[in-house]
Design an enzyme around this catalytic site. Structure first.
Site, PDB file in Angstrom:
ATOM      1  N   GLN A   1     -20.444  -3.446  44.690  1.00  0.00           N
ATOM      2  CA  GLN A   1     -21.523  -3.259  45.887  1.00  0.00           C
ATOM      3  C   GLN A   1     -21.725  -2.019  46.050  1.00  0.00           C
ATOM      4  OE1 GLN A   1     -20.105  -6.098  49.227  1.00  0.00           O
ATOM      5  NE2 GLN A   1     -18.245  -5.786  47.774  1.00  0.00           N
ATOM      6  N   ASN A   2     -21.118  -0.973  45.331  1.00  0.00           N
ATOM      7  CA  ASN A   2     -21.352   0.478  45.550  1.00  0.00           C
ATOM      8  C   ASN A   2     -22.559   0.922  44.731  1.00  0.00           C
ATOM      9  OD1 ASN A   2     -18.982   0.154  46.833  1.00  0.00           O
ATOM     10  ND2 ASN A   2     -17.469   0.923  45.498  1.00  0.00           N
TER      11      ASN A   2
ATOM     12  N   HIS B   1     -25.927  -3.930  44.518  1.00  0.00           N
ATOM     13  CA  HIS B   1     -26.659  -3.296  45.727  1.00  0.00           C
ATOM     14  C   HIS B   1     -27.629  -2.060  45.261  1.00  0.00           C
ATOM     15  CE1 HIS B   1     -24.029  -5.105  48.969  1.00  0.00           C
ATOM     16  NE2 HIS B   1     -24.983  -5.894  48.771  1.00  0.00           N
TER      17      HIS B   1
ATOM     18  N   CYS C   1     -43.508  11.929  46.104  1.00  0.00           N
ATOM     19  CA  CYS C   1     -44.034  12.009  44.582  1.00  0.00           C
ATOM     20  C   CYS C   1     -45.373  13.010  44.279  1.00  0.00           C
ATOM     21  CB  CYS C   1     -44.323  10.602  44.188  1.00  0.00           C
ATOM     22  SG  CYS C   1     -45.010  10.065  42.476  1.00  0.00           S
TER      23      CYS C   1
ATOM     24  N   THR D   1     -12.959  -4.035  49.444  1.00  0.00           N
ATOM     25  CA  THR D   1     -14.112  -4.674  50.225  1.00  0.00           C
ATOM     26  C   THR D   1     -13.752  -5.408  51.279  1.00  0.00           C
ATOM     27  OG1 THR D   1     -16.118  -6.078  49.964  1.00  0.00           O
ATOM     28  CG2 THR D   1     -14.391  -6.591  48.518  1.00  0.00           C
TER      29      THR D   1
ATOM     30  N   ASN E   1      -6.273  -3.720  48.903  1.00  0.00           N
ATOM     31  CA  ASN E   1      -6.992  -3.278  49.991  1.00  0.00           C
ATOM     32  C   ASN E   1      -6.011  -3.144  51.006  1.00  0.00           C
ATOM     33  OD1 ASN E   1      -8.514  -3.351  52.481  1.00  0.00           O
ATOM     34  ND2 ASN E   1     -10.173  -4.643  51.582  1.00  0.00           N
TER      35      ASN E   1
ATOM     36  N   ALA F   1      -6.148   1.911  46.792  1.00  0.00           N
ATOM     37  CA  ALA F   1      -6.448   1.348  45.512  1.00  0.00           C
ATOM     38  C   ALA F   1      -6.074   2.312  44.256  1.00  0.00           C
ATOM     39  CB  ALA F   1      -7.955   1.031  45.409  1.00  0.00           C
TER      40      ALA F   1
END
Ligand code: OAD
Length: 252
Positions: A105-106, A123, A152, A192, A217, A236
């Site tokens: 998800q990082n 994501h 831009c 998570t 976790n 972790a």
């Protein structure tokens, strides 16, 4: 209840015999790399209301504010971050032929930097921006951030290639994650809070297909005791080093 060393040995035993392990990771895996999590103490959402700074509506309404307040800082944090022992451990597990895929998800790109080759970015990735008008893609490091919002050459506004609240998960990432989750025999769920859908559903898919689910976790999550079979409580990086040591001893 097993003591933590006995539990790590037991998890290592099961992991060593896995042939198609998958990891689902969240912000917690990058905490030891200096990137704060979203929820909980010191989390990003403690300082910023996500609906005001991380929703697509908020970005469209005031891109300069979202860039200035949230994205500029995030850019610096991610730019300076290096993979920690937890990221490196997942790369080692891939080299050992145990781990096949990382679903993350990082948006920090640290799994790829650590050496994992099949990383599904649920994501998106913060390293890339694209122009909201002409679609031109640029590395975030090459974007001129001296003006807010960054623009831009065509005059359009750059946005990161990440999923904002209110946006869909890229369909190919969702599909590949669902496949990986339902086909794996072991899922490591690392760092998570498992409260954001549909990412939090991946361990459910894996569980329903018969995989062993292990969380890493410091805190329990909604999966604990229902979907995950074991939780290794702690940081972790430290736990990953212990796990790899045990797996090495078993595989020797
Ligand atoms: P959260 O911030 O919700 O949860 C982080 C988790 O990591 C918590 O369960 C912590 O207990 C745990 N944690 C903290 N330090 C840790 C450490 N050193 N080792 C292991 N675990 C640790 O992050 P996510 O679950 O990733 O979405 O959040 C999901 C999504 O919500 C994010 O991808 C983001 C956010 O809003 C979008 O931006 C679309």
């Amino acid at each position: 209840m097993a003591d933590s060393h006995t539990l790590i040995k037991k998890v290592a035993q099961k992991l060593s015999s896995a042939r198609n392990a998958v990891a689902l990771t969240g912000a917690g895996i990058s905490v030891e790399s200096g990137i704060p999590p979203f929820r909980g103490k010191g989390g990003v959402w403690e300082r910023f209301d996500p609906m005001e700074y991380a929703s697509i509506d908020a970005f469209k309404k005031n891109p300069a504010k979202v860039w200035q307040v949230l994205l500029k800082d995030l850019n610096q944090l991610i730019g300076n971050a290096k993979p920690n022992d937890a990221h490196k451990g997942l790369a080692i597990l891939e080299k050992m032929g145990i781990l096949k895929t990382v679903i993350t998800q990082n948006v920090d790109g640290l799994h790829q930097k650590a050496g994992n080759t099949d990383v599904i970015e649920f994501h998106g990735n913060f390293a890339i921006n694209y122009c909201m008008d002409c679609g031109r893609r640029m590395d975030t490091v090459s974007i001129d951030l001296s003006q807010m919002p960054p623009r831009c050459d065509c005059g359009g506004i750059f946005r990161p290639d990440c999923v904002f609240f209110g946006e869909m998960i890229p369909p190919d990432s969702l599909l590949r994650s669902q496949q990986a989750a339902s086909q794996c025999d072991f899922m490591l769920v690392i760092g998570t809070s498992a409260v954001v859908q549909p990412a939090a559903h991946m361990p459910v898919l894996a569980h329903n297909s018969g995989a062993v689910i292990v969380e890493i976790n410091p805190e329990s999550t909604p999966l604990t005791g229902y979907i995950s079979h074991h939780i290794l409580l702690g940081q972790a990086g430290t736990l990953m080093n212990q796990l790899i040591d045990e797996v090495n001893q078993i595989m020797r």
